[in-house]
Design a protein around this motif. Structure first.
Motif, PDB file in Angstrom:
ATOM      1  N   ASN A 369      24.084  58.923  89.090  1.00 32.13           N
ATOM      2  CA  ASN A 369      23.214  58.025  90.327  1.00 32.13           C
ATOM      3  C   ASN A 369      24.036  56.553  90.010  1.00 32.13           C
ATOM      4  OD1 ASN A 369      21.426  58.971  92.128  1.00 32.13           O
ATOM      5  ND2 ASN A 369      20.832  60.210  90.208  1.00 32.13           N
ATOM      6  N   SER A 370      25.229  56.437  89.327  1.00 33.78           N
ATOM      7  CA  SER A 370      25.830  55.162  89.253  1.00 33.78           C
ATOM      8  C   SER A 370      24.862  54.141  88.495  1.00 33.78           C
ATOM      9  CB  SER A 370      26.153  54.625  90.578  1.00 33.78           C
ATOM     10  OG  SER A 370      26.872  55.788  91.433  1.00 33.78           O
ATOM     11  N   ILE A 371      24.252  54.372  87.601  1.00 37.47           N
ATOM     12  CA  ILE A 371      23.390  53.661  86.711  1.00 37.47           C
ATOM     13  C   ILE A 371      23.875  53.073  85.756  1.00 37.47           C
ATOM     14  CG2 ILE A 371      21.137  53.564  85.255  1.00 37.47           C
ATOM     15  CD1 ILE A 371      20.039  56.031  86.983  1.00 37.47           C
ATOM     16  N   SER A 372      23.858  51.848  85.382  1.00 37.06           N
ATOM     17  CA  SER A 372      24.519  50.942  84.213  1.00 37.06           C
ATOM     18  C   SER A 372      23.474  50.660  83.261  1.00 37.06           C
ATOM     19  CB  SER A 372      25.323  49.748  84.972  1.00 37.06           C
ATOM     20  OG  SER A 372      24.260  48.802  85.436  1.00 37.06           O
ATOM     21  N   ALA A 373      23.933  49.779  82.316  1.00 36.79           N
ATOM     22  CA  ALA A 373      23.128  49.232  81.236  1.00 36.79           C
ATOM     23  C   ALA A 373      21.958  48.433  81.843  1.00 36.79           C
ATOM     24  CB  ALA A 373      23.912  48.335  80.366  1.00 36.79           C
ATOM     25  N   LYS A 374      22.135  47.860  83.047  1.00 36.41           N
ATOM     26  CA  LYS A 374      21.022  47.244  83.683  1.00 36.41           C
ATOM     27  C   LYS A 374      19.862  48.028  84.517  1.00 36.41           C
ATOM     28  CE  LYS A 374      20.405  43.906  87.677  1.00 36.41           C
ATOM     29  NZ  LYS A 374      20.877  43.057  88.704  1.00 36.41           N
ATOM     30  N   GLU A 381      12.026  50.863  80.022  1.00 36.59           N
ATOM     31  CA  GLU A 381      10.663  50.431  80.330  1.00 36.59           C
ATOM     32  C   GLU A 381       9.587  51.277  80.717  1.00 36.59           C
ATOM     33  OE1 GLU A 381       9.390  47.044  79.329  1.00 36.59           O
ATOM     34  OE2 GLU A 381      11.373  47.299  78.755  1.00 36.59           O
ATOM     35  N   TYR A 382       9.801  52.366  81.636  1.00 34.93           N
ATOM     36  CA  TYR A 382       9.226  53.543  82.071  1.00 34.93           C
ATOM     37  C   TYR A 382       8.875  54.380  80.773  1.00 34.93           C
ATOM     38  CZ  TYR A 382       7.943  57.744  84.300  1.00 34.93           C
ATOM     39  OH  TYR A 382       7.067  58.944  84.471  1.00 34.93           O
ATOM     40  N   GLY A 400      26.890  52.938  78.834  1.00 36.54           N
ATOM     41  CA  GLY A 400      27.522  52.491  77.670  1.00 36.54           C
ATOM     42  C   GLY A 400      26.688  52.168  76.409  1.00 36.54           C
ATOM     43  N   ASP A 401      27.055  51.409  75.601  1.00 36.48           N
ATOM     44  CA  ASP A 401      26.364  51.170  74.312  1.00 36.48           C
ATOM     45  C   ASP A 401      25.254  50.367  74.334  1.00 36.48           C
ATOM     46  OD1 ASP A 401      28.263  52.623  72.843  1.00 36.48           O
ATOM     47  OD2 ASP A 401      29.854  50.882  72.291  1.00 36.48           O
ATOM     48  N   GLU A 402      25.267  49.351  75.275  1.00 35.52           N
ATOM     49  CA  GLU A 402      23.983  48.437  75.774  1.00 35.52           C
ATOM     50  C   GLU A 402      22.769  49.431  76.186  1.00 35.52           C
ATOM     51  OE1 GLU A 402      22.922  44.414  78.272  1.00 35.52           O
ATOM     52  OE2 GLU A 402      25.025  45.285  78.238  1.00 35.52           O
ATOM     53  N   GLY A 403      23.343  50.001  77.240  1.00 35.99           N
ATOM     54  CA  GLY A 403      21.931  50.936  77.652  1.00 35.99           C
ATOM     55  C   GLY A 403      21.625  51.975  76.790  1.00 35.99           C
ATOM     56  N   ALA A 404      22.527  52.427  75.710  1.00 39.47           N
ATOM     57  CA  ALA A 404      22.041  53.435  74.820  1.00 39.47           C
ATOM     58  C   ALA A 404      21.137  52.670  73.831  1.00 39.47           C
ATOM     59  CB  ALA A 404      23.399  53.998  73.986  1.00 39.47           C
ATOM     60  N   GLU A 405      21.417  51.584  73.639  1.00 39.12           N
ATOM     61  CA  GLU A 405      20.479  50.754  72.574  1.00 39.12           C
ATOM     62  C   GLU A 405      19.176  50.765  73.207  1.00 39.12           C
ATOM     63  OE1 GLU A 405      20.536  46.417  70.263  1.00 39.12           O
ATOM     64  OE2 GLU A 405      22.165  47.139  71.485  1.00 39.12           O
ATOM     65  N   LYS A 406      19.163  50.297  74.564  1.00 40.57           N
ATOM     66  CA  LYS A 406      17.829  49.933  75.424  1.00 40.57           C
ATOM     67  C   LYS A 406      16.999  51.577  75.245  1.00 40.57           C
ATOM     68  CE  LYS A 406      18.903  46.192  78.383  1.00 40.57           C
ATOM     69  NZ  LYS A 406      20.118  45.898  77.625  1.00 40.57           N
ATOM     70  N   ILE A 407      17.716  52.326  75.538  1.00 43.60           N
ATOM     71  CA  ILE A 407      17.220  53.830  75.631  1.00 43.60           C
ATOM     72  C   ILE A 407      16.374  54.234  74.407  1.00 43.60           C
ATOM     73  CG2 ILE A 407      17.350  56.260  76.005  1.00 43.60           C
ATOM     74  CD1 ILE A 407      17.136  54.851  78.640  1.00 43.60           C
ATOM     75  N   ALA A 408      17.334  54.119  73.134  1.00 43.15           N
ATOM     76  CA  ALA A 408      16.926  54.158  71.885  1.00 43.15           C
ATOM     77  C   ALA A 408      15.582  53.615  71.419  1.00 43.15           C
ATOM     78  CB  ALA A 408      18.109  53.935  70.711  1.00 43.15           C
ATOM     79  N   LYS A 430      28.990  52.636  68.049  1.00 41.74           N
ATOM     80  CA  LYS A 430      27.859  51.747  68.204  1.00 41.74           C
ATOM     81  C   LYS A 430      26.473  52.316  68.854  1.00 41.74           C
ATOM     82  CE  LYS A 430      26.369  47.116  69.246  1.00 41.74           C
ATOM     83  NZ  LYS A 430      26.868  45.882  69.629  1.00 41.74           N
ATOM     84  N   GLY A 431      26.784  52.860  69.899  1.00 42.23           N
ATOM     85  CA  GLY A 431      25.500  53.305  70.591  1.00 42.23           C
ATOM     86  C   GLY A 431      24.901  54.641  70.203  1.00 42.23           C
ATOM     87  N   ILE A 432      25.686  55.497  69.846  1.00 37.53           N
ATOM     88  CA  ILE A 432      25.402  56.624  68.958  1.00 37.53           C
ATOM     89  C   ILE A 432      24.480  56.467  67.853  1.00 37.53           C
ATOM     90  CG2 ILE A 432      26.076  58.710  67.631  1.00 37.53           C
ATOM     91  CD1 ILE A 432      26.137  58.946  70.893  1.00 37.53           C
ATOM     92  N   SER A 433      25.036  55.515  66.953  1.00 35.71           N
ATOM     93  CA  SER A 433      24.576  54.960  65.745  1.00 35.71           C
ATOM     94  C   SER A 433      22.837  54.644  66.162  1.00 35.71           C
ATOM     95  CB  SER A 433      25.050  53.755  65.262  1.00 35.71           C
ATOM     96  OG  SER A 433      26.386  54.254  64.639  1.00 35.71           O
TER      97      SER A 433
END
Length: 597
Positions: A369-374, A381-382, A400-408, A430-433
């Protein structure tokens, strides 16, 4: 022609004569003209024919038959000579007359009575009608449109519809007429709960076959008409029929050429239906307007549990409309929106609606769905607040890594998500870590899909170290992550200690023989958990196959039941080694290992 016919009759019981005659008289019409012009020729051939009969009879007395066509000497007695000529000639004339009458009867056209009978038969077939429900009938002349083979197949389908609880008739291509024919059996069966008419060329006209049938059949729960071009008109007809139906709980209309008008018809149905639980509308042409109609239905409906809208054209506006509908809904459990290009703005609105709803959502699909880190920030949050979400799919976005960090960070707080798919999101080491750190304390996640992310051997090292003694991951999917032979060393080492991973996917990682040998060393060690190992597309050759085969033979307590080595570079030698190992395991432990190569 007459002589040839006589000889043919004789040859029915003497095939060797027939073969000789066919060779020497290849042009019967030419032979007949010559015979009529030269009586002596007829006389000689009749005599020759008589000689054949006499010699055959003589030979049969000795126990075997010998045929000869040599010219006999002439009989001296005049009476015998005349008799020898007249008797065969009489036989010749009689036989010729009978054959001529027979040919005349065959070649003459049939009398008018036959044509009349055929017309009567055709008329009777044309007038036949097939009743499939009280007060309704098939279109007149249907049986004249299908051939005997089609009728036979439809009769077989009809028997299935009358006898079983679940019937799959997808891809049979029987069209509208076939559906009308089968409708009788559909109405008759009072135990049928699930039927699939998918991909059968059914149009809007064919949907009329369900009229009154669904009123008669109260047992049917699942109706699948996917892959049929019924369009908006067909959806309208079907919904008008279903509005009075109290049995259908699952309606599948995937790839059915539906647009906004079709979605509106289904929305109107949802507003009135209290029994419909699952609606599948994947891969249609529903736009913002259709999403708005469905959102309005969600405000009024408190029965529907799952809505599938994958592969449509909702966009950010459609997601925003759905969000408003979700705020007032209490029943929805699954929302599938993969491939709708909702983007970051659309996912923001959607997460806002889900956070406000009283519905306890368990499955959320927002992949591709073309979702980025933003956008990943709003999802995170949800996730932090959700206590019911069990399955989250974010496959093929670009967080990307930034989004992965937020999900983590969100997963450290969430204790409901057991299955998560973050594959294809351009996540590096970095994101996988960051994702790996979650597994130190989170024992809820049982399926982790992070394939198609280029985190390489460095990311594999961090993940493997944590998985040795932490987490509760049972299915680990790492396909196409560029880990190479070095990365396989790390995961192989993990398998020696980990006691939870039962499914491991390592496809397309360039492991080669070196990586296969590393994994083989771990397979020799007792592992009571790993049952499925996928090593496809890894450039493995015979040496790697030999190592794995030896590992299977050496470990008497091997638990693997499925091993995929397809799309590698194995020759018959490597394949033979694996086959031998499979047989050995079965002989020693009576355990079957399914090996694909």
């Amino acid at each position: 022609m007459g002589f040839t016919s006589a000889l043919s009759l004789y040859s029915l019981s003497h095939p060797k004569v027939s073969a000789g005659a066919a060779h020497s008289h290849s042009h019967p019409l030419k032979h007949r003209l010559q015979s009529e012009a030269n009586p002596l020729t007829v006389r000689r051939r009749c005599l020759r024919f008589r000689s054949v009969v006499v010699k055959a009879a003589a030979a049969s007395g000795r126990g075997r038959r010998v045929y000869s066509q040599s010219q006999p000497p002439l009989i001296n007695a005049p009476v015998k000579q005349v008799a020898a000529f007249i008797v065969p000639a009489g036989v010749f004339v009689a036989v010729t007359f009978v054959l001529w009458k027979l040919v005349e009867k065959l070649l003459m056209p049939k009398p008018a009575r036959s044509s009349l009978s055929a017309a009567e038969n055709k008329s009777s077939v044309k007038g036949m009608k097939w009743s499939f429900a009280p007060g309704t009938n098939l279109l007149s002349g249907f049986t004249a449109k299908v051939d005997r083979e089609s009728k036979q197949k439809l009769n077989e389908f009809a028997k299935q519809l009358r006898a079983f609880r679940s019937v799959d008739m997808s891809g049979c291509n029987f069209g509208d007429e076939g559906l009308f024919f089968l409708a009788e059996s559909l109405a008759y069966n009072q135990i049928l709960e699930e039927v699939s008419f998918a991909a059968n060329g059914i149009t809007a006209e064919g949907t009329k076959a369900f009229d009154r049938v669904l009123q008669s059949n109260i047992s049917l729960k699942t109706l699948n008409i996917s892959g049929n071009p019924i369009g908006d008109e067909g959806a309208k007809i079907l919904c008008e029929i279903l509005v009075d139906n109290a049995g259908i709980e699952k309606l599948q209309l995937n790839s059915a050429d539906l647009g906004d008008e079709g979605a509106k018809a289904i929305a109107d149905l949802l507003k009135k239906s209290s029994t419909l639980r699952v609606v599948e509308l994947n891969n249609n042409m529903i736009d913002y307007s259709g999403f708005t109609s469905l959102a309005g239905a969600l405000l009024e409906n408190n029965a529907v549990r799952s809505i599938y809208l994958n592969g449509n054209y909702g966009g950010a506006l459609g997601a925003n409309a759905l969000a408003k509908g979700l705020e007032g809904n209490k029943s929805l459990r699954e929302l599938h929106l993969q491939g709708n290009s909702i983007g970051d703005e659309g996912v923001r609105a959607l997460m806002s609606g889900l956070s406000s709803t009283k519905a306890k959502l368990t499955h959320l699909d927002i992949g591709n769905n073309s979702i980025s880190a933003k956008g990943a920030f709003h999802v995170a949050e949800y996730v932090k607040k959700s206590k019911s979400l069990f399955w989250l799919n974010m496959y093929m976005n670009d967080i990307g890594d930034e989004g992965a960090e937020k999900i983590a960070d969100a997963l450290k707080q969430n204790r409901s998500i057991a299955i998560i798919d973050l594959g294809g999101n351009n996540i590096h080491a970095k994101g996988i870590s960051e994702i790996a750190q979650v597994l130190k304390d989170n024992t809820v996640i049982t399926t982790l899909e992070i394939g198609y992310n280029p985190f390489g051997p460095d990311g594999m090292k961090v993940l493997s170290e944590i998985l040795k003694f932490h987490g509760n991951v049972k299915a680990l999917k790492l396909g196409w992550c560029q880990i190479g032979a070095k990365g396989s060393e790390y995961i192989a080492d993990t398998l020696k200690y980990n006691n939870t991973i039962s499914i491991l996917d390592l496809r397309g990682n360039g492991l080669r023989d070196e990586g296969a040998v590393c994994l083989a060393r771990s397979l020799k060690v007792v592992n009571e958990v790993l049952t499925e190992l996928d090593l496809g597309f890894n450039e493995i050759r015979d040496d790697g196959a030999f190592a794995i085969a030896q590992a299977l033979k050496a470990n008497e307590d091997v638990k693997i039941t499925s091993l995929n080595l397809g799309n590698n570079f194995l020759t018959k030698f490597g394949q033979s080694a694996l086959t031998d190992a499979r047989d050995h395991v079965y002989e020693m432990n009576e355990k079957e290992v399914n090996i694909v190569f």
